[in-house]
Design an enzyme around this catalytic site. Structure first.
Site, PDB file in Angstrom:
ATOM      1  N   ARG A  77      48.684  31.090  32.862  1.00 34.74           N
ATOM      2  CA  ARG A  77      49.740  32.047  32.514  1.00 34.74           C
ATOM      3  C   ARG A  77      51.116  31.414  32.679  1.00 34.74           C
ATOM      4  NH1 ARG A  77      49.014  37.067  36.002  1.00 34.74           N
ATOM      5  NH2 ARG A  77      48.344  35.477  37.452  1.00 34.74           N
TER       6      ARG A  77
ATOM      7  N   ASN B 274      46.104  38.087  32.530  1.00 37.01           N
ATOM      8  CA  ASN B 274      44.670  37.885  32.705  1.00 37.01           C
ATOM      9  C   ASN B 274      43.939  39.162  32.341  1.00 37.01           C
ATOM     10  OD1 ASN B 274      44.928  35.271  33.667  1.00 37.01           O
ATOM     11  ND2 ASN B 274      44.896  35.879  35.811  1.00 37.01           N
TER      12      ASN B 274
END
Length: 91
Positions: free
Chosen positions: A19, A37
């Site tokens: 990320r 996520n």
């Protein structure tokens, strides 16, 4: 031409800095949107930008952040326009 995409990335993409890496690459290419996520172990990316900015971004996403990550599959879907001012990491 501005593109609006939802990207689902599967493989070893959680717990490996994916990320943060995605946010960094998006900012380098002046893209806005977010990354998060998902419960199934994949990562979801919502991105907005010009096609010439998104192409190198997608290549970088496919390559991943390093040796501990591995991208198995990327699914790209065009979505409706949305408004964002930056590229955020969502929990």
């Amino acid at each position: 031409m501005t593109k609006y995409l939802m990207i689902n990335v599967s493989g070893i993409v959680q717990g490996v800095g994916f990320r943060w890496y995605t946010q960094h690459i998006a900012q380098q290419h002046h893209l806005v949107g977010w990354v998060r996520n998902k419960r199934d172990g994949s990562v979801e990316i919502c991105v907005q930008g010009l096609e010439e900015q998104i192409k190198p971004f997608l290549s970088a996403v496919e390559a991943g952040p390093g040796e501990y990550s591995h991208v198995d599959h990327i699914k790209i879907t065009e979505i409706k326009p949305f408004t964002a001012n930056d590229f955020a990491i969502k929990p």
